[in-house]
Write an enzyme that holds these catalytic residues in place. Structure first.
Site, PDB file in Angstrom:
ATOM      1  N   SER A  61      -7.109  11.944 -15.832  1.00  0.00           N
ATOM      2  CA  SER A  61      -6.539  11.088 -14.776  1.00  0.00           C
ATOM      3  C   SER A  61      -5.894  11.834 -13.627  1.00  0.00           C
ATOM      4  O   SER A  61      -5.452  11.217 -12.648  1.00  0.00           O
ATOM      5  CB  SER A  61      -5.518  10.126 -15.393  1.00  0.00           C
ATOM      6  OG  SER A  61      -6.175   9.130 -16.134  1.00  0.00           O
ATOM      7  N   LYS A  64      -6.969  10.954 -10.163  1.00  0.00           N
ATOM      8  CA  LYS A  64      -6.419   9.882  -9.326  1.00  0.00           C
ATOM      9  C   LYS A  64      -5.644  10.402  -8.120  1.00  0.00           C
ATOM     10  O   LYS A  64      -5.383   9.650  -7.176  1.00  0.00           O
ATOM     11  CB  LYS A  64      -5.567   8.950 -10.184  1.00  0.00           C
ATOM     12  CG  LYS A  64      -6.441   8.127 -11.134  1.00  0.00           C
ATOM     13  CD  LYS A  64      -5.700   7.579 -12.327  1.00  0.00           C
ATOM     14  CE  LYS A  64      -6.713   6.925 -13.278  1.00  0.00           C
ATOM     15  NZ  LYS A  64      -6.186   6.668 -14.609  1.00  0.00           N
ATOM     16  N   SER A 121      -1.313   4.809 -14.377  1.00  0.00           N
ATOM     17  CA  SER A 121      -2.607   5.482 -14.509  1.00  0.00           C
ATOM     18  C   SER A 121      -3.749   4.502 -14.761  1.00  0.00           C
ATOM     19  O   SER A 121      -4.566   4.681 -15.662  1.00  0.00           O
ATOM     20  CB  SER A 121      -2.551   6.526 -15.637  1.00  0.00           C
ATOM     21  OG  SER A 121      -3.578   7.482 -15.498  1.00  0.00           O
TER      22      SER A 121
END
EC number: 3.4.16.4
Length: 402
Positions: A61, A64, A121
């Site tokens: 993640s 992101k 997230s």
């Protein structure tokens, strides 16, 4: 014979100690618990502690951060706004992993979905934003890879906007690239820190049930004062990862500075928290920032043959602030250009100074040196008197002062 044996033994011990000092140089004791780590200065990009930072790794993640960047670029360019309302479709609802639990038909603003990508997230929010901007996910991923190339991320590959594993692999970056991207975002979009420092995402009552976990995934927010970012990540291949940052208050004569730390591939959430905390505390305890060079203070006085001035002060072109490790000193080596052509103007580059660590001899920065005054070629009379002065000095008489 006995003395020869003692001498050989002594040399062997010296060699062992020297070899060990090399083998453990630069290590801070967390290498066995991670796949890579980095600690660096946000302001000038200098990396002060590192381990395995140039190997491409799965980033989960942490992806992101680039998704956020693309969204903010689109807002800056006027293509979308934070107030745009996005209607969730079936494709978004079916995204798994860590999510905002988006359902088909729900409506959310770009701002809310963007916050959810960073705080909880949310994988599904990334897909919703990608489709809103580019129409489909692959087109958005193309933007991500183009942006990576634009800002110099040399070993970065994105397959999707959220970091979930794909059949053909996972999103990968080197830790060096993650550091570059983190610095870029904080410089270009410092408002990200207003999001990533929140302990939870603010959503209206009734939108999500009581079991929805809306807390920030960054474990350091509750562990250390001043931490205000940045992003967690986890997949089976990536392990538990964290990019964190904090503003460090200078002590005594040292100045404030911002650290960025990256920890990759720990084995559990607990070890991610503990190792990240150790790395950050290590940085705060062992480094201070100070002004090493001032553009208003000369670093040397040089002699230029045949110039109208016998001595000329040279100055650094810019003020330089550097992180300095405890029990180390920053030294400088001044290099003046060999082929100096007169006349020269105030501000002309005349050479450089090389700043380096006394302990490691590692070069920290090279800074251009410039002249503090105009310098032109001396006239015939001045040259003549100087030559006479040199002659009389040579034979022991010194009464000229030119």
């Amino acid at each position: 014979m006995k003395n020869i044996f003692k001498r050989q033994l002594f040399l062997v011990l010296i060699l062992v100690l020297f070899t060990n000092s090399i083998a453990f140089a630069g290590k801070i004791g967390i290498e066995d618990g991670v796949s890579a780590y980095l600690l660096g200065d946000f302001e000038d990009g200098r990396i002060v502690e590192e381990y395995n930072i140039d190997t491409p790794l799965a980033i989960a993640s942490i992806t992101k951060l680039m998704t956020y960047t693309i969204v903010m670029d689109e807002i800056r360019n006027g293509n979308i706004s934070m107030d745009d309302i996005i209607t969730i479709d079936k494709e978004v609802e079916e995204v798994n992993g860590s999510t905002f639990e988006l359902k088909e038909g729900e409506k959310f603003s770009v701002e809310t979905l963007l916050e959810s990508t960073l705080i909880v997230s949310a994988n599904d929010s990334c897909v919703a934003l990608a489709k809103h901007i580019s129409g489909d996910v692959p087109s958005f991923v193309n933007k991500m890879n183009q942006k990576a190339e634009e800002i110099g991320l040399e070993h970065t590959r994105y397959l999707n906007p959220n970091g979930l594993p794909e059949k053909n692999g996972q999103n990968t970056m080197t830790v060096r690239d993650i550091f570059k991207l983190s610095r870029y975002i904080i410089k270009e979009y410092p408002e990200i820190l207003e999001i990533t420092k929140k302990d939870k995402i603010d959503i209206e009552d009734g939108i999500r049930d009581e079991e929805f976990v809306n807390e920030n995934t960054n474990p350091l927010l509750k562990e250390m004062n001043g931490v205000d970012g940045l992003k967690t990540g986890f997949t089976g291949e990536a392990g538990y990862c964290l990019v964190f940052t904090t503003k460090v208050k200078g002590q005594a004569k040292s100045e404030d500075f911002r650290l960025i730390g990256i920890v990759m591939g720990t084995k559990s959430e607990e070890s991610r928290k503990n190792i990240s905390k150790y790395l950050l505390e290590y940085g705060i305890s062992n480094y201070k920032k100070r002004e090493v060079l001032s553009k208003n203070i000369p670093v040397d006085i040089i002699h230029i043959p045949n110039a109208n001035r016998l001595e000329v002060e040279v100055f650094p072109k810019e003020n330089i602030r550097l992180l300095e490790k405890n029990n180390d000193n920053i030294l400088q080596k001044i290099v003046i250009d060999n082929d100096i052509q007169l006349p020269l103007k105030k501000g002309d580059t005349i050479g450089k100074t090389i700043l380096y660590s006394e302990n490691s001899e590692k070069v920290l920065k090279e800074v251009e040196l410039i002249l503090g005054k105009n310098v032109k070629e001396a006239n015939f009379i001045t040259k003549t008197f100087r030559n006479l002065k040199g002659f009389f000095k040579y034979i022991g008489i010194n009464f000229f002062k030119i």
